[in-house]
Motif scaffolding. Structure first.
Motif, short mmCIF file in Angstrom:
data_model
loop_
_atom_site.label_atom_id
_atom_site.label_comp_id
_atom_site.label_asym_id
_atom_site.label_seq_id
_atom_site.Cartn_x
_atom_site.Cartn_y
_atom_site.Cartn_z
N ALA A 1 -119.73 -2.50 -92.03
CA ALA A 1 -118.60 -1.98 -92.14
C ALA A 1 -118.34 -1.15 -91.11
O ALA A 1 -117.17 -1.20 -90.41
CB ALA A 1 -118.17 -1.60 -93.66
N SER A 2 -119.33 -0.35 -90.70
CA SER A 2 -119.08 0.56 -89.66
C SER A 2 -119.11 -0.14 -88.28
O SER A 2 -118.15 0.20 -87.42
CB SER A 2 -120.14 1.62 -89.67
N PHE A 3 -119.95 -0.77 -88.14
CA PHE A 3 -120.13 -1.56 -86.75
C PHE A 3 -118.96 -2.51 -86.55
O PHE A 3 -118.11 -2.30 -85.41
CB PHE A 3 -121.55 -2.38 -86.62
N LEU A 4 -118.79 -3.47 -87.56
CA LEU A 4 -117.62 -4.65 -87.30
C LEU A 4 -116.22 -4.03 -87.54
O LEU A 4 -115.28 -4.24 -86.85
CB LEU A 4 -118.14 -5.82 -88.07
N ALA B 1 -113.63 6.82 -87.49
CA ALA B 1 -114.92 6.93 -86.95
C ALA B 1 -115.50 8.51 -87.11
O ALA B 1 -116.57 8.69 -87.74
CB ALA B 1 -115.25 6.35 -85.42
N VAL B 2 -114.75 9.50 -86.72
CA VAL B 2 -114.95 10.80 -86.65
C VAL B 2 -114.98 11.15 -88.23
O VAL B 2 -116.23 12.09 -88.37
CB VAL B 2 -113.86 11.71 -85.92
N GLY B 3 -114.32 10.86 -89.14
CA GLY B 3 -114.72 11.36 -90.61
C GLY B 3 -115.99 10.72 -91.01
O GLY B 3 -116.58 11.39 -91.98
N TRP B 4 -116.57 9.75 -90.55
CA TRP B 4 -117.93 9.14 -90.96
C TRP B 4 -118.76 10.10 -90.59
O TRP B 4 -120.02 9.86 -91.18
CB TRP B 4 -118.05 7.58 -90.73
N LEU B 5 -118.75 10.88 -89.66
CA LEU B 5 -119.93 11.63 -89.54
C LEU B 5 -119.98 12.98 -89.95
O LEU B 5 -121.08 13.50 -90.14
CB LEU B 5 -119.97 11.71 -87.87
N VAL B 6 -119.02 13.72 -90.56
CA VAL B 6 -119.06 15.00 -90.73
C VAL B 6 -119.34 15.30 -92.06
O VAL B 6 -119.79 16.57 -92.49
CB VAL B 6 -117.39 15.65 -90.89
N GLY B 7 -120.03 14.13 -92.76
CA GLY B 7 -120.79 14.66 -94.17
C GLY B 7 -122.32 14.96 -93.69
O GLY B 7 -122.96 15.74 -94.53
N TRP B 8 -122.96 14.54 -92.55
CA TRP B 8 -124.14 14.95 -92.27
C TRP B 8 -124.57 16.52 -91.88
O TRP B 8 -125.59 16.73 -92.71
CB TRP B 8 -124.77 14.08 -91.05
N PRO B 9 -123.83 17.17 -91.46
CA PRO B 9 -123.97 18.72 -91.22
C PRO B 9 -124.10 19.29 -92.75
O PRO B 9 -124.95 20.02 -92.85
CB PRO B 9 -123.03 19.04 -90.34
N ALA B 10 -122.93 18.86 -93.52
CA ALA B 10 -122.91 19.50 -94.91
C ALA B 10 -124.12 19.08 -95.73
O ALA B 10 -124.61 20.02 -96.36
CB ALA B 10 -121.77 18.70 -95.68
#
Lengths: 97, 512
Positions: free
Chosen positions: B64-67, B84-93
């Protein structure tokens, strides 16, 4: 020191306090960066559409900066944890006998 | 352009078979090492931070992310990038709040952490239900997406595609357990990062390696609107709620959380988050270039002609720039992505069923090693077959909302209980159970009443609940219910145990 003494020691309490203070400050910065980005888009579309360079927009630049910023926060946390936090953890562990 | 997407393609099939064989060989070697429960669920805690970082990235970067995101950028422009930006911000949290305590307190599942000082039975059942709901929603979305994708890419019948995915995925999990699944994830993550990097370089080569020139072409062909935000972010409250779901949903995804038990200690757990964030951040930075490139070079018309949602944008671009062989490679990578993510989800579901419910609740923790592994394998088969059946049942349905639902439930049912059990002394069994139920049920009901389902799927004119994602309401509700229920049922025993577990939470003393 036994476990009970260790848990009641000022050093251990300070460690726990420092950890959460640091974590929540980092989380606050993350919120500021991410929601700053999202709310700018929601509230000031003109600014986001402005050009930097010939075709690149402020919005594209902001998106890249949020990703890089989030990554940097993660790296800062690990550097802090590996040098400061783990050092005290090791000291406390060695006192626990 | 002439495209072979959608027709059976020999080169694509050869690449696909190569990837499957490669990963099965690894499963075979991993299988010889998988005998105990710790090996089946946690790869014997032998995975390094770097390896686990790749595996986490593999689990998170689904098809789902890639395609999906490259397609979204190709058709909608800048809005895809916001996503795309929104999918990254959980990792630091994830790193700041739970990575270390999770590793130090748990054994195989996040329910281990929640149940650590509370009453095992009720917590295990509630947490397992919360976890299973999330995994199930996520799995259905993956299975339906994969069926459609393979149909589009290879021209293979939908049902056959579902059965192949289910069968190969079962082989990985059954014989190799967590170790094989981890290696499959690692290979897939490397192939995916490599494939998207090559695709990005080939795209940028057409524009003199200057993204600015690419944006210029986008603007010339489709107008300035493509480079500016459109309808994705409308009201601040809506975007706040979606952001919360994306950020804290990650902290409640069982298949991500169980990866933290595969590393030996908290230090490696931390490292794995940094590596995962690096890979995922890099991926989300370059994927918009692929999307914009597809819009310019392939053209929106052909992309929508092949698949309405734009999911074929990246494969079409691959064919245009690298020919059939590269298309075959990208197709194989997309397929491996689906297999690996579904395998990870199945393992998470199997551990909830067997470790949390069967062993901890029915057997009160008294089951022999071989019995536990056997039950784990039976649970795997049950869940795998269910996944295939649900995939076929939901054929042709729009299931995009299921991913949103999975994140909303994860953020509302799983995250508050997990977090409070780590930080709050007065948290009680009743508080945890009611919080999980309140969060899970309210998230589900509100998403049904939201514009996503009530208007788009059920075709009602007006939504009953105005927000597209309910996390701001359901997550707050879960926290409030947790606090009220805990304060009403004080538990001295649990408070005492909380003090004792601190040595494990913060120092890792006694952690497995």
């Amino acid at each position: 020191m036994n476990i009970e003494q260790l848990l009641n020691s000022e050093k251990f309490k300070r460690l726990v306090r420092t950890k959460w203070t640091f974590s929540f400050i980092m989380l606050a910065i993350l919120f500021f960066i991410y929601y700053g980005y999202v709310f700018t888009i929601a509230l000031n579309k003109q600014l986001v559409a402005q050009k930097v360079g010939q075709y690149t927009t402020v919005g594209i630049l902001m998106g890249v900066l949020v990703v890089v910023g989030a990554w940097l926060l993660t790296v800062i946390y690990v550097i802090w944890a590996n040098t400061k936090y783990d050092k005290i953890v090791d000291e406390l562990k060695s006192e626990l006998k | 352009m002439n495209t072979s997407v959608g027709k059976p393609n020999i080169i694509a099939i050869v690449f696909f078979i190569l990837v499957v064989i490669l990963t099965l060989v690894i499963t075979y070697f991993a299988a010889r090492k998988t005998k105990t429960t710790s090996e089946f669920y946690a790869a014997g805690r032998s995975v390094s931070g770097f390896q686990n970082g790749l595996a986490l990235a593999g689990d998170y970067m689904s098809a789902a992310s890639f395609l999906g995101i490259s397609g979204l950028v190709a058709l909608k422009g800048y809005d895809g990038m916001i996503y795309a930006v929104g999918w990254l911000v959980g990792w630091p949290a994830l790193m700041f709040l739970i990575a270390e305590p999770l590793r130090n307190l748990g054994k195989y599942t996040f329910a281990d952490v929640v149940a650590f000082r509370l009453r095992q039975g009720p917590i295990r059942i509630a947490a397992a239900i919360g976890g299973l709901l999330v995994v199930l929603c996520y799995t259905i979305a993956q299975m339906v997406g994969s069926g459609k994708l393979i149909q589009l890419m290879f021209g293979m019948p939908y049902e056959l595609a579902e059965i192949i995915v289910g069968f190969v995925m079962l082989l990985y999990v059954l014989f190799g357990g967590m170790l094989a699944t981890t290696w499959v994830q690692i290979i897939k993550a490397v192939l995916l990062l490599l494939g998207v990097t090559v695709l990005t370089i080939l795209t940028l080569a057409k524009f003199g390696f200057n993204p600015g020139v690419l944006y210029g072409e986008v603007q010339k062909m489709y107008g300035e609107a493509m480079l500016n935000p459109g309808g994705l972010i409308t009201t601040p409250l809506d975007s706040f709620s979606l952001g919360l779901a994306l950020m804290f949903g990650l902290l409640g995804l069982p298949h991500i959380l169980m990866r933290f038990y595969t590393v030996p200690d908290a230090k490696e757990a931390r490292k794995s988050v940094v590596y995962a964030t690096t890979f995922i951040g890099y991926f989300y930075l370059i994927i918009p270039i692929v999307g914009f490139g597809a819009a310019v070079l392939v053209g929106k018309d052909l992309i929508t002609q092949i698949g309405k949602g734009g999911n074929m944008a990246a494969p079409l671009l691959a064919e245009l720039l690298g020919g059939k062989a590269f298309l075959g490679f990208i197709a194989a990578v997309a397929f491996a992505t689906i297999l690996a993510v579904v395998a990870g989800l199945t393992l998470a579901a199997a551990s909830a069923l067997s470790h949390d419910i069967y062993v901890s609740v029915f057997k009160k923790g008294k089951a022999t090693e071989s019995e536990q592994v056997k039950v784990a394998r039976i649970s795997t088969v049950i869940f795998g077959v269910t996944a295939v059946l649900l995939g076929i049942l939901f054929k042709g349905q729009n299931v995009a909302f299921l991913v949103g639902l999975a994140f909303a439930i994860a953020a509302s049912a799983n995250f508050p209980a997990l977090f409070l059990s780590i930080v709050w002394k007065k948290f009680t069994t009743a508080g945890a159970v009611w919080s999980i139920l309140a969060g899970g049920i309210s998230a589900t009901i509100l998403i049904i009443l939201s514009p996503t389902v009530w208007v788009k799927v059920l075709h009602n004119p007006q939504p009953i609940f105005p927000l597209k994602n309910p996390a701001v309401v359901s997550m707050s509700l879960a926290f409030i219910v947790a606090i009220i229920a805990s304060l009403m049922t004080p538990d001295k025993e649990a408070e005492k145990k909380f003090e004792e577990e601190k040595v494990r939470t913060y120092l890792g003393v006694g952690a497995e």
